[in-house]
Design an enzyme around this catalytic site. Structure first.
Site, PDB file in Angstrom:
ATOM      1  N   SER A 112      42.557  41.237  36.973  1.00 32.99           N
ATOM      2  CA  SER A 112      42.250  40.994  35.563  1.00 32.99           C
ATOM      3  C   SER A 112      41.319  42.121  35.097  1.00 32.99           C
ATOM      4  O   SER A 112      40.159  41.909  34.791  1.00 32.99           O
ATOM      5  CB  SER A 112      41.574  39.636  35.396  1.00 32.99           C
ATOM      6  OG  SER A 112      40.369  39.575  36.118  1.00 32.99           O
ATOM      7  N   HIS A 120      44.536  35.038  39.287  1.00 34.02           N
ATOM      8  CA  HIS A 120      44.320  35.116  40.742  1.00 34.02           C
ATOM      9  C   HIS A 120      45.096  34.066  41.525  1.00 34.02           C
ATOM     10  O   HIS A 120      44.950  33.968  42.738  1.00 34.02           O
ATOM     11  CB  HIS A 120      42.829  34.954  41.066  1.00 34.02           C
ATOM     12  CG  HIS A 120      42.004  36.100  40.581  1.00 34.02           C
ATOM     13  ND1 HIS A 120      40.633  36.082  40.583  1.00 34.02           N
ATOM     14  CD2 HIS A 120      42.358  37.306  40.076  1.00 34.02           C
ATOM     15  CE1 HIS A 120      40.180  37.219  40.094  1.00 34.02           C
ATOM     16  NE2 HIS A 120      41.208  37.973  39.773  1.00 34.02           N
ATOM     17  N   GLN A 145      39.810  31.421  35.444  1.00 36.82           N
ATOM     18  CA  GLN A 145      40.104  32.209  36.637  1.00 36.82           C
ATOM     19  C   GLN A 145      39.277  31.792  37.854  1.00 36.82           C
ATOM     20  O   GLN A 145      39.788  31.761  38.972  1.00 36.82           O
ATOM     21  CB  GLN A 145      39.860  33.686  36.306  1.00 36.82           C
ATOM     22  CG  GLN A 145      40.084  34.652  37.440  1.00 36.82           C
ATOM     23  CD  GLN A 145      39.886  36.090  36.988  1.00 36.82           C
ATOM     24  OE1 GLN A 145      40.733  36.677  36.338  1.00 36.82           O
ATOM     25  NE2 GLN A 145      38.743  36.662  37.314  1.00 36.82           N
ATOM     26  N   GLU A 146      37.978  31.522  37.647  1.00 39.72           N
ATOM     27  CA  GLU A 146      37.104  31.270  38.801  1.00 39.72           C
ATOM     28  C   GLU A 146      36.187  30.084  38.550  1.00 39.72           C
ATOM     29  O   GLU A 146      35.468  30.056  37.549  1.00 39.72           O
ATOM     30  CB  GLU A 146      36.238  32.506  39.092  1.00 39.72           C
ATOM     31  CG  GLU A 146      37.073  33.733  39.357  1.00 39.72           C
ATOM     32  CD  GLU A 146      36.249  35.008  39.523  1.00 39.72           C
ATOM     33  OE1 GLU A 146      35.016  34.911  39.742  1.00 39.72           O
ATOM     34  OE2 GLU A 146      36.844  36.085  39.425  1.00 39.72           O
ATOM     35  N   GLU A 153      41.021  35.136  45.968  1.00 35.49           N
ATOM     36  CA  GLU A 153      39.625  35.253  46.410  1.00 35.49           C
ATOM     37  C   GLU A 153      39.261  34.161  47.408  1.00 35.49           C
ATOM     38  O   GLU A 153      38.077  33.883  47.634  1.00 35.49           O
ATOM     39  CB  GLU A 153      38.694  35.255  45.190  1.00 35.49           C
ATOM     40  CG  GLU A 153      38.980  36.457  44.286  1.00 35.49           C
ATOM     41  CD  GLU A 153      37.973  36.650  43.173  1.00 35.49           C
ATOM     42  OE1 GLU A 153      37.131  35.758  42.945  1.00 35.49           O
ATOM     43  OE2 GLU A 153      38.029  37.717  42.527  1.00 35.49           O
ATOM     44  N   ASP A 204      33.987  31.918  35.807  1.00 32.12           N
ATOM     45  CA  ASP A 204      34.446  33.173  35.216  1.00 32.12           C
ATOM     46  C   ASP A 204      35.754  32.840  34.513  1.00 32.12           C
ATOM     47  O   ASP A 204      36.773  32.610  35.154  1.00 32.12           O
ATOM     48  CB  ASP A 204      34.658  34.266  36.267  1.00 32.12           C
ATOM     49  CG  ASP A 204      35.160  35.558  35.622  1.00 32.12           C
ATOM     50  OD1 ASP A 204      35.214  35.615  34.368  1.00 32.12           O
ATOM     51  OD2 ASP A 204      35.493  36.522  36.353  1.00 32.12           O
ATOM     52  N   GLU A 210      30.946  33.523  32.768  1.00 34.44           N
ATOM     53  CA  GLU A 210      31.303  34.942  32.654  1.00 34.44           C
ATOM     54  C   GLU A 210      32.525  35.087  31.752  1.00 34.44           C
ATOM     55  O   GLU A 210      33.435  34.259  31.802  1.00 34.44           O
ATOM     56  CB  GLU A 210      31.601  35.448  34.074  1.00 34.44           C
ATOM     57  CG  GLU A 210      32.036  36.897  34.171  1.00 34.44           C
ATOM     58  CD  GLU A 210      32.331  37.271  35.630  1.00 34.44           C
ATOM     59  OE1 GLU A 210      31.707  36.690  36.549  1.00 34.44           O
ATOM     60  OE2 GLU A 210      33.200  38.123  35.844  1.00 34.44           O
ATOM     61  N   ASP A 241      31.597  40.847  31.953  1.00 31.34           N
ATOM     62  CA  ASP A 241      32.324  41.628  32.967  1.00 31.34           C
ATOM     63  C   ASP A 241      33.244  42.609  32.245  1.00 31.34           C
ATOM     64  O   ASP A 241      32.889  43.774  32.043  1.00 31.34           O
ATOM     65  CB  ASP A 241      33.088  40.658  33.880  1.00 31.34           C
ATOM     66  CG  ASP A 241      34.067  41.352  34.815  1.00 31.34           C
ATOM     67  OD1 ASP A 241      33.979  42.574  34.974  1.00 31.34           O
ATOM     68  OD2 ASP A 241      34.937  40.670  35.399  1.00 31.34           O
ATOM     69  N   LYS A 292      30.475  46.088  38.962  1.00 31.77           N
ATOM     70  CA  LYS A 292      31.588  46.380  39.872  1.00 31.77           C
ATOM     71  C   LYS A 292      31.679  47.891  39.996  1.00 31.77           C
ATOM     72  O   LYS A 292      31.924  48.588  38.999  1.00 31.77           O
ATOM     73  CB  LYS A 292      32.888  45.851  39.278  1.00 31.77           C
ATOM     74  CG  LYS A 292      33.029  44.336  39.273  1.00 31.77           C
ATOM     75  CD  LYS A 292      34.245  43.948  38.438  1.00 31.77           C
ATOM     76  CE  LYS A 292      34.675  42.513  38.635  1.00 31.77           C
ATOM     77  NZ  LYS A 292      35.670  42.107  37.601  1.00 31.77           N
ATOM     78  N   HIS A 306      32.430  41.698  43.790  1.00 35.51           N
ATOM     79  CA  HIS A 306      33.641  42.197  44.453  1.00 35.51           C
ATOM     80  C   HIS A 306      34.759  42.328  43.409  1.00 35.51           C
ATOM     81  O   HIS A 306      34.552  42.064  42.225  1.00 35.51           O
ATOM     82  CB  HIS A 306      34.071  41.216  45.545  1.00 35.51           C
ATOM     83  CG  HIS A 306      34.488  39.876  45.004  1.00 35.51           C
ATOM     84  ND1 HIS A 306      35.259  38.980  45.684  1.00 35.51           N
ATOM     85  CD2 HIS A 306      34.228  39.284  43.795  1.00 35.51           C
ATOM     86  CE1 HIS A 306      35.467  37.917  44.956  1.00 35.51           C
ATOM     87  NE2 HIS A 306      34.856  38.057  43.811  1.00 35.51           N
ATOM     88  N   ARG A 307      35.965  42.687  43.848  1.00 35.58           N
ATOM     89  CA  ARG A 307      37.167  42.605  43.026  1.00 35.58           C
ATOM     90  C   ARG A 307      38.119  41.594  43.671  1.00 35.58           C
ATOM     91  O   ARG A 307      37.947  41.226  44.827  1.00 35.58           O
ATOM     92  CB  ARG A 307      37.895  43.966  42.942  1.00 35.58           C
ATOM     93  CG  ARG A 307      37.128  45.109  42.318  1.00 35.58           C
ATOM     94  CD  ARG A 307      36.557  44.829  40.954  1.00 35.58           C
ATOM     95  NE  ARG A 307      37.466  44.365  39.929  1.00 35.58           N
ATOM     96  CZ  ARG A 307      37.776  45.029  38.811  1.00 35.58           C
ATOM     97  NH1 ARG A 307      37.235  46.212  38.598  1.00 35.58           N
ATOM     98  NH2 ARG A 307      38.578  44.509  37.908  1.00 35.58           N
ATOM     99  N   SER A 308      39.136  41.191  42.920  1.00 33.45           N
ATOM    100  CA  SER A 308      40.079  40.235  43.517  1.00 33.45           C
ATOM    101  C   SER A 308      40.891  40.893  44.638  1.00 33.45           C
ATOM    102  O   SER A 308      41.277  40.244  45.604  1.00 33.45           O
ATOM    103  CB  SER A 308      40.992  39.638  42.454  1.00 33.45           C
ATOM    104  OG  SER A 308      41.584  40.645  41.672  1.00 33.45           O
ATOM    105  N   LYS A 355      28.677  37.812  43.635  1.00 39.42           N
ATOM    106  CA  LYS A 355      29.878  36.994  43.772  1.00 39.42           C
ATOM    107  C   LYS A 355      30.874  37.754  44.630  1.00 39.42           C
ATOM    108  O   LYS A 355      31.186  38.915  44.378  1.00 39.42           O
ATOM    109  CB  LYS A 355      30.441  36.515  42.435  1.00 39.42           C
ATOM    110  CG  LYS A 355      30.947  37.528  41.465  1.00 39.42           C
ATOM    111  CD  LYS A 355      31.703  36.805  40.332  1.00 39.42           C
ATOM    112  CE  LYS A 355      32.788  37.694  39.769  1.00 39.42           C
ATOM    113  NZ  LYS A 355      33.637  37.023  38.795  1.00 39.42           N
TER     114      LYS A 355
END
Ligand code: PGA
Ligand code: ZN
Length: 415
Positions: free
Chosen positions: A43, A155, A163-164, A205, A242, A286, A311, A336, A364-366, A387
């Site tokens: 994303s 994800h 997403q999260e 993730e 997120d 987020e 983000d 990031k 991190h990234r996915s 995260k």
């Protein structure tokens, strides 16, 4: 002068989704070796630095051989002979060599691989851990982990639009206890899903990715998992989201939640978040709105009363953070490395964020790798929050494991 760069070598390897990425190794004249592997997002924000991919047939267009060649050719030629401890000078040299605003000529994936590997080599050459090299003697804060234990959006292939869904063990006395608490909640959630006959397969993730009736049901399940694990929701463990709402933003300013096929105005969406915050122990959100909606973010900060993290809004870009600070569009910045493309610029972004009284959340990234650089970065910057996904899959646990190592090192230092 013993920290001189003698050799730089990149190869193409795979990330956690099996897509190609750049691995770089830097060798100094004293034999010190630094390596790094760059992550990759799904994303991604429109304002991120450019990730160079070949196109064509190999790896369905996602090969990175041009980025690799750029490291082994022009970048190596420009940097060999320089002092590896001059990180700013090295990053500036690559930025100048690239010559574009978004690193599109050489590729941010090429530049970042070298930037990270150089700092590891320099730390090794000086005989100090990476976090102390980057952050100095006062780099000592272990972050609170924000673990994404329920995955949705881009994800996962389930029906959740957010997403999260993360848990934050804010009541932990130290980092090892924080990790244990997250694992207990993660396992309790797994057991709950199993008991309900729901899928315990995981997303990118490492979080579970079941089909659920909607956001509220997901949040209810998380609260239940926290309680089942023996913790008090809101006191021992809080929730963080997120939303990644850039994925929902439409050209006309409305938001379309694609999986539930629900359309909302900006105002309705903010009101929806307010209701969620009232009903659940959520203390961080987020990207609640689209990546260019600074105004909407400002409204969100006013009304949410909790941490609002940018983000896609900021993409770790100091210029965008500056704009956000003027407009009070967030209270925290997600950091990031590959959104901006050099260690120096990411550090500058953290410094700006903290100097302005905001929080930095290292991320991190996915699409991740075995590289745990961000664990050291979190300690180096005393950011206080990281995260790095669920406590599952080696690409995620590598970061938490590195932090456990650092925690132990610090405990021994002080003892
Ligand atoms: P990404 O997701 O790496 O796919 O962009 C992580 C995030 O949005 O924070
Ligand atoms: Zn995000």
């Amino acid at each position: 002068m013993k920290h001189i760069i003698e050799d730089i070598r990149a190869i193409q390897v795979l990330d956690s989704r099996g897509w190609p990425t750049v691995r770089c190794e830097v060798r100094l004249t004293d034999g010190a070796l630094g390596w790094a592997v760059v992550p990759s997002g799904a994303s991604t924000g429109a304002h991120e630095a450019y990730e160079k991919r070949d196109g064509g047939e190999a790896y369905l267009g996602r090969a990175v051989t041009q980025a690799v060649d750029n490291v082994n050719g022009p970048i190596a030629r420009a940097l060999i002979g320089l002092d590896a401890t001059r990180q700013l000078k090295i990053d500036d040299a690559m930025i100048a060599l690239d010559g574009t605003k978004n690193k599109s000529r050489l590729g941010a994936n090429a530049i970042l691989a070298v930037s990270m590997a150089v700092s590891r080599a320099a730390a090794g050459s000086l005989g100090i851990p990476l976090y102390r090299y980057l952050g100095g003697a006062y780099a000592r804060t272990l972050p609170v982990p924000m673990m994404n234990i329920l995955n949705g959006g881009a994800h996962a292939s389930n029906n959740l639009d957010i997403q999260e869904f993360m848990v934050r063990p804010v009541g932990a006395k130290d980092f090892p206890e924080a990790v244990q608490m997250c694992v207990h909640v993660y396992r309790a959630l797994g057991a709950l899903l199993k008991a309900k006959g729901l899928s315990t397969g995981v997303g990118d993730e490492g979080g579970f990715a079941p089909d659920l009736p909607g956001d509220e049901a997901a949040l209810k399940l998380l609260v239940e998992a926290i309680e089942r694990a023996g913790y008090r929701p809101g006191t021992d463990v809080t929730l963080a989201l997120d939303v990644a709402a850039t994925e929902w933003a439409q050209a006309d300013g409305t938001y379309l939640l694609p999986k539930q096929n629900r359309r909302m105005t900006r105002e309705a969406l903010i009101a929806h978040y307010e209701a969620l915050i009232r009903s659940f122990p959520i203390d961080s959100i987020e990207d609640p709105l689209g990546e260019d909606d600074f105004e909407g973010f400002t409204e969100m900060v006013k009304r949410a009363g909790i941490q609002v993290v940018g983000d896609d809004l900021f993409t770790t870009n100091p210029e965008r953070v500056e704009k956000g600070m003027k407009e009070k569009s967030a209270t925290a910045v997600l950091i990031k490395l590959n959104q901006i493309g050099t260690v120096s610029e990411a550090m500058q972004c953290v410094r700006m964020t903290q100097a302005g009284g905001w929080q930095a959340v290292i991320s991190h990234r996915s699409g991740e790798t075995e590289d745990s650089f961000i664990a050291d970065l979190a300690v180096a910057t005393n950011a206080g929050q990281i995260k790095a996904g669920a406590p599952a899959r080696t690409d995620r646990t590598a970061k938490y494991n590195r932090l456990l190592e650092i925690a132990d090192e610090m405990a021994r230092d002080m003892g």
